[in-house]
Scaffold this motif. Sequence first.
Motif, PDB file in Angstrom:
ATOM      1  N   ALA A 278     -11.074 -10.700  12.144  1.00 46.75           N
ATOM      2  CA  ALA A 278     -10.153 -10.656  13.277  1.00 46.75           C
ATOM      3  C   ALA A 278     -10.377 -11.819  14.236  1.00 46.75           C
ATOM      4  N   ILE A 279     -11.509 -12.540  14.090  1.00 45.45           N
ATOM      5  CA  ILE A 279     -11.794 -13.682  14.949  1.00 45.45           C
ATOM      6  C   ILE A 279     -12.131 -14.911  14.104  1.00 45.45           C
ATOM      7  N   LEU A 280     -11.955 -16.073  14.714  1.00 44.47           N
ATOM      8  CA  LEU A 280     -12.212 -17.334  14.021  1.00 44.47           C
ATOM      9  C   LEU A 280     -13.238 -18.162  14.792  1.00 44.47           C
ATOM     10  N   PHE A 281     -14.048 -18.924  14.078  1.00 50.10           N
ATOM     11  CA  PHE A 281     -15.000 -19.835  14.701  1.00 50.10           C
ATOM     12  C   PHE A 281     -14.391 -21.227  14.720  1.00 50.10           C
ATOM     13  N   GLU A 282     -14.238 -21.776  15.934  1.00 48.27           N
ATOM     14  CA  GLU A 282     -13.622 -23.094  16.084  1.00 48.27           C
ATOM     15  C   GLU A 282     -14.660 -24.187  15.806  1.00 48.27           C
ATOM     16  N   GLU A 283     -14.365 -25.047  14.848  1.00 46.87           N
ATOM     17  CA  GLU A 283     -15.309 -26.099  14.472  1.00 46.87           C
ATOM     18  C   GLU A 283     -14.932 -27.474  15.012  1.00 46.87           C
ATOM     19  N   GLU A 284     -13.808 -27.558  15.702  1.00 46.77           N
ATOM     20  CA  GLU A 284     -13.401 -28.838  16.288  1.00 46.77           C
ATOM     21  C   GLU A 284     -12.461 -28.585  17.452  1.00 46.77           C
ATOM     22  N   GLY A 285     -12.158 -29.666  18.189  1.00 41.42           N
ATOM     23  CA  GLY A 285     -11.257 -29.546  19.331  1.00 41.42           C
ATOM     24  C   GLY A 285     -11.973 -29.086  20.586  1.00 41.42           C
ATOM     25  N   LYS A 286     -11.182 -28.800  21.623  1.00 41.10           N
ATOM     26  CA  LYS A 286     -11.767 -28.444  22.911  1.00 41.10           C
ATOM     27  C   LYS A 286     -12.455 -27.079  22.897  1.00 41.10           C
ATOM     28  N   ARG A 287     -12.194 -26.275  21.862  1.00 40.63           N
ATOM     29  CA  ARG A 287     -12.846 -24.962  21.751  1.00 40.63           C
ATOM     30  C   ARG A 287     -13.941 -24.957  20.688  1.00 40.63           C
ATOM     31  N   LYS A 288     -14.427 -26.120  20.367  1.00 34.21           N
ATOM     32  CA  LYS A 288     -15.465 -26.241  19.346  1.00 34.21           C
ATOM     33  C   LYS A 288     -16.684 -25.389  19.721  1.00 34.21           C
ATOM     34  N   GLY A 289     -17.148 -24.604  18.746  1.00 37.69           N
ATOM     35  CA  GLY A 289     -18.313 -23.760  18.964  1.00 37.69           C
ATOM     36  C   GLY A 289     -17.997 -22.387  19.528  1.00 37.69           C
ATOM     37  N   CYS A 290     -16.710 -22.103  19.775  1.00 34.84           N
ATOM     38  CA  CYS A 290     -16.297 -20.808  20.344  1.00 34.84           C
ATOM     39  C   CYS A 290     -15.781 -19.872  19.246  1.00 34.84           C
ATOM     40  N   TRP A 291     -15.951 -18.579  19.483  1.00 33.91           N
ATOM     41  CA  TRP A 291     -15.324 -17.560  18.637  1.00 33.91           C
ATOM     42  C   TRP A 291     -14.036 -17.126  19.334  1.00 33.91           C
ATOM     43  N   VAL A 292     -12.928 -17.186  18.601  1.00 36.57           N
ATOM     44  CA  VAL A 292     -11.603 -17.012  19.205  1.00 36.57           C
ATOM     45  C   VAL A 292     -10.814 -15.918  18.486  1.00 36.57           C
ATOM     46  N   LEU A 293     -10.091 -15.122  19.284  1.00 36.61           N
ATOM     47  CA  LEU A 293      -9.156 -14.132  18.739  1.00 36.61           C
ATOM     48  C   LEU A 293      -7.811 -14.836  18.555  1.00 36.61           C
ATOM     49  N   PRO A 294      -7.359 -15.054  17.296  1.00 38.92           N
ATOM     50  CA  PRO A 294      -6.119 -15.801  17.061  1.00 38.92           C
ATOM     51  C   PRO A 294      -4.874 -14.956  17.337  1.00 38.92           C
ATOM     52  N   LEU A 295      -4.091 -15.381  18.306  1.00 38.55           N
ATOM     53  CA  LEU A 295      -2.903 -14.629  18.700  1.00 38.55           C
ATOM     54  C   LEU A 295      -1.625 -15.460  18.595  1.00 38.55           C
ATOM     55  N   LYS A 296      -1.761 -16.729  18.256  1.00 38.80           N
ATOM     56  CA  LYS A 296      -0.594 -17.595  18.143  1.00 38.80           C
ATOM     57  C   LYS A 296       0.338 -17.085  17.054  1.00 38.80           C
ATOM     58  N   GLY A 297       1.627 -16.995  17.379  1.00 38.73           N
ATOM     59  CA  GLY A 297       2.609 -16.508  16.425  1.00 38.73           C
ATOM     60  C   GLY A 297       2.911 -15.036  16.568  1.00 38.73           C
ATOM     61  N   LYS A 298       2.071 -14.309  17.292  1.00 42.29           N
ATOM     62  CA  LYS A 298       2.324 -12.882  17.525  1.00 42.29           C
ATOM     63  C   LYS A 298       3.447 -12.745  18.548  1.00 42.29           C
ATOM     64  N   GLU A 299       4.363 -11.825  18.308  1.00 40.18           N
ATOM     65  CA  GLU A 299       5.574 -11.704  19.110  1.00 40.18           C
ATOM     66  C   GLU A 299       5.287 -11.548  20.600  1.00 40.18           C
ATOM     67  N   GLU A 300       4.330 -10.696  20.937  1.00 36.21           N
ATOM     68  CA  GLU A 300       4.068 -10.412  22.348  1.00 36.21           C
ATOM     69  C   GLU A 300       3.398 -11.561  23.081  1.00 36.21           C
ATOM     70  N   PHE A 301       2.942 -12.574  22.346  1.00 40.23           N
ATOM     71  CA  PHE A 301       2.228 -13.685  22.973  1.00 40.23           C
ATOM     72  C   PHE A 301       2.991 -15.007  22.858  1.00 40.23           C
ATOM     73  N   LYS A 302       4.253 -14.940  22.450  1.00 35.44           N
ATOM     74  CA  LYS A 302       5.037 -16.161  22.244  1.00 35.44           C
ATOM     75  C   LYS A 302       5.300 -16.920  23.537  1.00 35.44           C
ATOM     76  N   THR A 303       5.297 -16.222  24.662  1.00 40.18           N
ATOM     77  CA  THR A 303       5.566 -16.888  25.939  1.00 40.18           C
ATOM     78  C   THR A 303       4.321 -17.543  26.526  1.00 40.18           C
TER      79      THR A 303
END
Length: 448
Positions: A278-303
């Motif tokens: 349910a979570i992803l480990f970011e290996e690059e970018g500004k969130r490198k080293g963080c564990w993230v809950l991916p919500l992009k593309g989910k209808e309720e979070f489109k805004t």
Amino acid sequence: MLKDKLSTEISKIFKNYLKEKYNLELLVFAEEPPNLKFGDICFSFPLKISRDLKEKPFEIAKKISNELSDLFFPHKLFPASPGYINIFFDKNYFVNSLKDFEEEKERKKEKIIVEHTNINPNKAAHIGHLRNAILGDTIVNFYRHLNYNVEVHNYIDNTGVQVADVVLGLLYLEKKGLEFLDIEKLDYYTWDLYSKVSKIIEEDKSYLNLRNEILKKIEEGIEPEKSYAKKLSERMMLCHLKTMERLDIKYDVLPKESEILNSKLWDKTFSLLKEKKAILFEEEGKRKGCWVLPLKGKEEFKTEEEPDKILVRSNGTVTYTGKDIAYQLWKFGILKASFGFKPFYKYKDGKIVYESTSEKSENDFPFGNGDLVINVIDIRQSYLQKVVKEALKLLGYDKESENSIHFSYEMVVLSEKLAKQMGFEELKISGRKGVGIKADDFIDSLIE
């Protein structure tokens, strides 16, 4: 709750209408209007289907409102620019529903957990906190009147940045010893200190690094920060309980954020999130080293511009949202906590409120294991509450996600006249800026 039940029914009506009328499959859900003058709930789907229908969103909203107005009676539909459908509920509907509840209340066996108040234990309560507590207590009384088993939580964020700010001020800037925390009106003293420290951090970013170091030490149990934060929080908790007791507002249990970490409840949650992918480990970018809950593309979070939510920062510390997810899982009984409970305060009527503790209890307290969880939190937290609901869904707990209710409300704002009288330049209450009316002062003025 009645509003959520009705909102779900209305969403289904719109969904079926779009399927039958236009052959469109669309996830339809109710939203909270930014202001109650726009309605009790609103829908934005006309904005999403305008391209398919080759019509302006407002014209679609207007057409659907006209066609379904009789079906929605006695509730009222109003189209609004640029393409919203605002709905005002009929108040008599709720009155009649309450009567129906009265007739069925003997059958109610579900356990309802209501979480409210939740004041950061770093300063005195203000009138904004009173609004939360009164709304929460009203919900509690309503369900208890209907013979539900209601458990009242007041969550204590005793390891957050607000506590760290005051520890920075007392321990590092003013060099106050632990015994200083025994002074009377400590909550009033720290009210002023908190805004002072906030201003210092804003002007000198080196203090931001120091605050973050203190926060990490508190979370990891390093002395003297650990003991200082613990005693500070306990003193503030007592002040807040006595303030609310003046309005006959009481709690059953005070779950503390520190126990979410110390009891390994977060560790269990973290393992479950990784196990379910349910979570992803970011290996690059500004969130490198963080564990993230991916919500992009989910209808309720489109805004949302950045819908994905960090649960664990790159330095290993857990965000508020991560701990909130762990707490929600415990409230539903999905995860069993290894912390115990002990008496914290005895009310004048003899009722005892318990606090969570890292030590296991001899007695088996029946806290948690709710069937419905209602979180009374202001409207600014809507996104984070949706994240908690979505996290439960991603873990496969659809029922518990559906039964996670966010009871939101607008913020208290001072009138221009009152703000001027009190010497405030802003109308919005802000403990960080020292803008607001302390709850005890307000209650005193009502008595006088």
